[in-house]
Design a protein around this motif. Structure first.
Motif, PDB file in Angstrom:
ATOM      1  N   PRO A 209     132.060  80.356  -4.966  1.00 59.16           N
ATOM      2  CA  PRO A 209     131.333  81.294  -5.915  1.00 59.16           C
ATOM      3  C   PRO A 209     130.140  80.502  -6.739  1.00 59.16           C
ATOM      4  CG  PRO A 209     133.099  80.440  -7.280  1.00 59.16           C
ATOM      5  CD  PRO A 209     133.367  79.886  -5.563  1.00 59.16           C
ATOM      6  N   ASP A 210     129.543  81.022  -7.520  1.00 62.94           N
ATOM      7  CA  ASP A 210     128.295  80.635  -8.298  1.00 62.94           C
ATOM      8  C   ASP A 210     128.973  79.748  -9.269  1.00 62.94           C
ATOM      9  OD1 ASP A 210     126.308  79.717  -9.689  1.00 62.94           O
ATOM     10  OD2 ASP A 210     125.408  81.781 -10.077  1.00 62.94           O
ATOM     11  N   PRO A 211     128.979  78.337  -9.391  1.00 60.64           N
ATOM     12  CA  PRO A 211     129.404  77.589 -10.306  1.00 60.64           C
ATOM     13  C   PRO A 211     129.195  78.103 -11.894  1.00 60.64           C
ATOM     14  CG  PRO A 211     128.501  76.390  -8.464  1.00 60.64           C
ATOM     15  CD  PRO A 211     127.964  77.807  -8.367  1.00 60.64           C
ATOM     16  N   ALA A 212     127.852  78.673 -12.070  1.00 55.83           N
ATOM     17  CA  ALA A 212     127.721  79.181 -13.432  1.00 55.83           C
ATOM     18  C   ALA A 212     128.874  80.136 -13.742  1.00 55.83           C
ATOM     19  CB  ALA A 212     126.299  79.637 -13.431  1.00 55.83           C
ATOM     20  N   ASN A 213     129.522  80.872 -12.861  1.00 51.22           N
ATOM     21  CA  ASN A 213     130.263  81.706 -13.392  1.00 51.22           C
ATOM     22  C   ASN A 213     131.744  81.448 -13.470  1.00 51.22           C
ATOM     23  OD1 ASN A 213     128.212  83.709 -13.585  1.00 51.22           O
ATOM     24  ND2 ASN A 213     128.387  84.231 -11.316  1.00 51.22           N
ATOM     25  N   ILE A 214     131.953  79.749 -13.183  1.00 51.01           N
ATOM     26  CA  ILE A 214     133.284  79.429 -12.899  1.00 51.01           C
ATOM     27  C   ILE A 214     133.740  78.474 -14.323  1.00 51.01           C
ATOM     28  CG2 ILE A 214     134.822  77.937 -11.663  1.00 51.01           C
ATOM     29  CD1 ILE A 214     134.160  80.835 -10.375  1.00 51.01           C
ATOM     30  N   LYS A 215     134.864  78.827 -14.899  1.00 48.22           N
ATOM     31  CA  LYS A 215     135.242  77.908 -15.890  1.00 48.22           C
ATOM     32  C   LYS A 215     136.042  76.665 -15.225  1.00 48.22           C
ATOM     33  CE  LYS A 215     138.195  78.271 -20.172  1.00 48.22           C
ATOM     34  NZ  LYS A 215     139.099  79.015 -20.833  1.00 48.22           N
ATOM     35  N   TYR A 216     136.676  76.789 -14.460  1.00 52.65           N
ATOM     36  CA  TYR A 216     137.245  75.513 -13.849  1.00 52.65           C
ATOM     37  C   TYR A 216     137.779  76.219 -12.376  1.00 52.65           C
ATOM     38  CZ  TYR A 216     141.794  76.998 -15.463  1.00 52.65           C
ATOM     39  OH  TYR A 216     142.784  77.831 -15.933  1.00 52.65           O
ATOM     40  N   PHE A 217     138.091  74.883 -11.672  1.00 49.78           N
ATOM     41  CA  PHE A 217     138.719  74.963 -10.024  1.00 49.78           C
ATOM     42  C   PHE A 217     140.182  74.505 -10.235  1.00 49.78           C
ATOM     43  CE2 PHE A 217     134.192  74.973  -8.995  1.00 49.78           C
ATOM     44  CZ  PHE A 217     133.959  76.206  -8.455  1.00 49.78           C
TER      45      PHE A 217
ATOM     46  N   THR B  77     138.195  75.207  14.194  1.00 53.89           N
ATOM     47  CA  THR B  77     137.559  74.614  13.145  1.00 53.89           C
ATOM     48  C   THR B  77     138.492  73.590  12.365  1.00 53.89           C
ATOM     49  OG1 THR B  77     138.082  76.061  11.464  1.00 53.89           O
ATOM     50  CG2 THR B  77     136.271  76.566  12.584  1.00 53.89           C
ATOM     51  N   SER B  78     137.961  72.609  11.738  1.00 53.01           N
ATOM     52  CA  SER B  78     138.880  71.757  11.054  1.00 53.01           C
ATOM     53  C   SER B  78     139.678  72.133   9.967  1.00 53.01           C
ATOM     54  CB  SER B  78     137.878  70.475  10.559  1.00 53.01           C
ATOM     55  OG  SER B  78     137.135  71.269   9.359  1.00 53.01           O
ATOM     56  N   PRO B  79     141.091  71.924   9.596  1.00 54.99           N
ATOM     57  CA  PRO B  79     141.620  72.333   8.674  1.00 54.99           C
ATOM     58  C   PRO B  79     141.303  72.246   7.187  1.00 54.99           C
ATOM     59  CG  PRO B  79     142.619  70.434   9.253  1.00 54.99           C
ATOM     60  CD  PRO B  79     141.608  70.577  10.197  1.00 54.99           C
ATOM     61  N   SER B  80     141.513  73.419   6.259  1.00 54.48           N
ATOM     62  CA  SER B  80     141.058  73.201   4.964  1.00 54.48           C
ATOM     63  C   SER B  80     142.596  73.869   4.196  1.00 54.48           C
ATOM     64  CB  SER B  80     139.905  74.175   4.835  1.00 54.48           C
ATOM     65  OG  SER B  80     140.144  75.520   4.981  1.00 54.48           O
ATOM     66  N   VAL B  81     141.998  73.718   2.813  1.00 52.39           N
ATOM     67  CA  VAL B  81     143.410  74.411   1.980  1.00 52.39           C
ATOM     68  C   VAL B  81     142.952  75.337   1.276  1.00 52.39           C
ATOM     69  CG1 VAL B  81     144.579  72.077   2.020  1.00 52.39           C
ATOM     70  CG2 VAL B  81     142.957  72.372   0.166  1.00 52.39           C
ATOM     71  N   LYS B  82     143.796  75.969   0.421  1.00 53.29           N
ATOM     72  CA  LYS B  82     143.368  77.342  -0.441  1.00 53.29           C
ATOM     73  C   LYS B  82     143.088  76.731  -1.788  1.00 53.29           C
ATOM     74  CE  LYS B  82     145.476  80.921   0.077  1.00 53.29           C
ATOM     75  NZ  LYS B  82     146.569  82.203  -0.043  1.00 53.29           N
ATOM     76  N   TYR B  83     141.988  76.785  -2.388  1.00 49.11           N
ATOM     77  CA  TYR B  83     141.675  76.611  -3.814  1.00 49.11           C
ATOM     78  C   TYR B  83     141.526  77.799  -4.624  1.00 49.11           C
ATOM     79  CZ  TYR B  83     139.748  72.064  -1.750  1.00 49.11           C
ATOM     80  OH  TYR B  83     139.745  70.895  -0.853  1.00 49.11           O
ATOM     81  N   LYS B  84     141.694  77.480  -5.921  1.00 46.19           N
ATOM     82  CA  LYS B  84     141.621  78.572  -7.068  1.00 46.19           C
ATOM     83  C   LYS B  84     140.471  78.443  -7.804  1.00 46.19           C
ATOM     84  CE  LYS B  84     146.393  79.795  -6.706  1.00 46.19           C
ATOM     85  NZ  LYS B  84     147.648  80.011  -8.039  1.00 46.19           N
ATOM     86  N   ALA B  85     139.782  79.558  -7.933  1.00 47.65           N
ATOM     87  CA  ALA B  85     138.767  79.596  -9.025  1.00 47.65           C
ATOM     88  C   ALA B  85     138.900  80.387 -10.274  1.00 47.65           C
ATOM     89  CB  ALA B  85     137.323  79.951  -8.289  1.00 47.65           C
ATOM     90  N   TYR B  86     138.658  80.153 -11.558  1.00 47.13           N
ATOM     91  CA  TYR B  86     138.961  80.729 -12.694  1.00 47.13           C
ATOM     92  C   TYR B  86     137.703  81.020 -13.303  1.00 47.13           C
ATOM     93  CZ  TYR B  86     144.017  79.514 -12.145  1.00 47.13           C
ATOM     94  OH  TYR B  86     145.277  79.199 -11.909  1.00 47.13           O
TER      95      TYR B  86
END
Length: 592
Positions: free
Chosen positions: A384-392, A359-368
């Motif tokens: 995740p569900d964006p409603a539960n996320i403060k920021y990425f 597959t095409s390459p991707s990077v590792k993001y973080k969710a708070y």
């Protein structure tokens, strides 16, 4: 063996600056024999290395020169294989630093020089490929003086192609590179700087002995795990068995261990399970991730074994099993860069006859989250569900670009389009008034792995070079783009993107799918959605069967009845029909 007569050195440089060709001349002069026809770049043992003309795996060879034993370690030059370079540097006391007479100093040249200085190596500066017509040797000397701090009189000239200067370099190594005596220890300590797997002999370790000695049949430990030494010897690059490997020497040890996870590169071989390691090797952290699947599901077990064997000599990989609805069972693998990923795929296909989908390459993001939790996002299914996320947050790297002044404007435009933050420009006296500048940026890693190197070479006509290091995170607006085929999400095609570029990428992807998904008897809607909002759409038109081809033109009633029946039939097919998405469609998207 008299340890004072041993010299351990590596050759470091930017990619394609003549390391392996110069090593060939060293082998010739030390052995007194001319290499046979077709034996160029002897230390590049992989087919892919020979074809591409680049070094991927570090290789070692023992040379006899004027009463001295010279242990040569040839290293890769590409930034993706910097972990290989670090292992060779740790095992050496000296380094030849090569600069191509035509290309000059590149970004990776500076990085390698700093690495050698960090570990206290004696550096011998060399301008290589001096046989090329029209090169400006004096200009290159001034570059090396101003940017790397070498004195003009200390710089050697050489040509791996003609052999000019090679004997003088061998003499310089015996003169300037210190013996390993000062770093030797009384108890057995041997650093494993590389390893590979043999079907009959198990794991074979390539190591540098810092203290003590190793003999056949000796009970040894690596990180507290026992094994018995089989055959020991050194490499010329042929494997030459010996009775013993002593302090300061570089050689190999057969372990007989068939478990590829038993020993890792960077560990220390000792006589006691309690002996401390020589160095605390920091395993490199993967920067990009891709999924690997066998084209035939029955090949999964064989693929797993093949990956294990490659991991033995490449510990920088991180591997996790993965399951895809469309692609079957495979692995999610972390790589150090795009070339690292490309080489890994090609080695699997060549050395183990594996037929793959990558597959095409991707990077590792973080969710708070709103509750203070933090978790990683590597695939769209992790989103995740964006409603539960403060920021990425997304990963950034420090990017250094070395370029002639004339390409400065085009490169700055490119970096701006890649969302990079400008830091500074170094020019003038710092770059020896030779019309070169060094640009420094902080750039999203996602942009780096999306073909930035190729774009940089394009806008600079191949004259600019880059190097990136470090990794840190910054806030970003992210969206998961779900790809829907006939209202059903295809998880293997969904992707994560910066929000303000999501629609552009979605439109491009749907256009590819429209051209590669075959037409069916019913219309196929292709959609891209963020949450419940459709942001792009394409349609694969249906085949139209000619139900009127046997009908006489003067029968309008019968004509309308046939068309109405066809319309009802298509409606039923649209409700129950399954869409056939061929592998070619997935591959076309991945290549884009």
């Amino acid at each position: 063996m008299d340890i004072s007569k041993i010299r351990n050195f590596c050759i470091i440089a930017h990619i394609d600056h003549g390391k392996s060709t110069l090593a060939d001349r060293f082998l010739e002069f030390a052995s007194g024999k001319k290499l046979k026809m077709g034996q160029e770049r002897v230390l590049d043992t992989l087919d892919i290395e020979q074809e591409r003309g680049i070094t991927i795996k570090m290789q070692s060879a023992r040379l006899n020169w004027d009463g001295y034993i010279l242990n040569l370690i040839d290293t890769p030059g590409h930034v993706d294989f910097s972990f290989e370079v670090s292992r060779s540097v740790v095992a050496s006391e000296g380094a030849l630093l090569l600069v191509d007479a035509k290309q000059g100093i590149q970004a990776q040249t500076i990085t390698n020089a700093k690495l050698a200085q960090k570990y206290g190596l004696e550096i011998i500066p060399v301008i290589s490929k001096i046989d090329i017509e029209g090169v400006d040797i004096e200009r290159r000397k001034k570059e090396m003086q101003a940017m790397l701090g070498f004195k003009l009189g200390d710089i050697f000239l050489a040509s791996g192609k003609t052999g000019q200067g090679a004997k003088e370099l061998l003499d310089a190594i015996t003169t300037f590179v210190p013996s390993p005596e000062a770093r030797s220890t009384k108890e057995l300590q041997a650093l494993v700087f590389d390893s590979f797997y043999d079907e009959h002999k198990g794991i074979i370790l390539l190591l540098r002995v810092f203290g003590g000695s190793i003999t056949k049949g000796q009970k040894l430990f690596v990180s507290g795990r026992p094994f018995v030494a089989g055959e020991v010897g050194y490499i010329t690059p042929a494997f030459i068995p010996q009775q013993v490997l002593g302090a300061g020497e570089v050689g190999y040890v057969e372990t007989g261990v068939k478990d590829v996870h038993y020993i890792s590169v960077g560990e220390t071989v000792t006589e006691s399970p309690d002996t401390k390691p020589i160095y605390s090797y920091q395993k490199p952290v993967p920067r990009i991730f891709a999924s690997v699947f066998p084209i035939e599901s029955s090949e999964y077990v064989q693929l797993e074994k093949s990956i294990d064997k490659l991991t033995l000599s490449d510990p920088s990989l991180s591997i996790v099993p993965q399951r895809s609805e469309f692609l079957g069972t495979g692995f999610r693998i972390g790589f150090l860069g795009l070339l690292h990923m490309d080489v890994f795929q090609e080695r699997l296909e060549r050395e183990f006859n594996s037929a793959l989908i990558v597959t095409s390459p991707s990077v590792k993001y973080k969710a708070y989250t709103n509750t203070g939790e933090v978790f990683n996002i590597e695939t769209p299914s992790d989103f995740p569900d964006p409603a539960n996320i403060k920021y990425f947050e997304e990963p950034f790297v420090d990017m250094e670009i070395l370029t002639p002044v004339e390409y400065m404007s085009a490169i700055m435009d490119l970096c701006q389009n890649c969302r990079a933050e400008y830091i500074e420009t170094q020019m003038g006296e710092n770059l020896y008034e030779l019309d070169f500048i060094e640009l420094t940026y902080k750039m999203p890693l996602a942009e780096v792995v999306s073909g930035f190197f190729d774009k940089l070479k394009s806008v600079s006509r191949g004259f600019a070079s880059m190097d990136y290091s470090g990794e840190f995170y910054r806030k970003v607006q992210l969206s998961k783009v779900s790809i829907l085929v006939k209202q059903n999400e295809v998880h293997a095609l969904s992707f994560i993107s910066v929000s303000d570029r999501a629609r552009t990428k979605a439109v491009s992807l749907l256009s590819i799918l429209k051209d590669t998904i075959p037409r069916h008897q019913f219309e196929i809607p292709l959609q891209a959605a963020i949450g419940g909002t459709i942001i792009a759409r394409e349609t694969v038109q249906a085949f139209r069967k000619d139900v009127l081809h046997k009908l006489h033109a003067s029968d309008p009633g019968r004509r309308m009845k046939l068309l109405e029946n066809q319309k009802k039939g298509k409606a039923r097919m649209k409700e129950v029909g399954n869409v056939n998405i061929p592998q070619e469609a997935f591959l076309a998207v991945l290549k884009s």
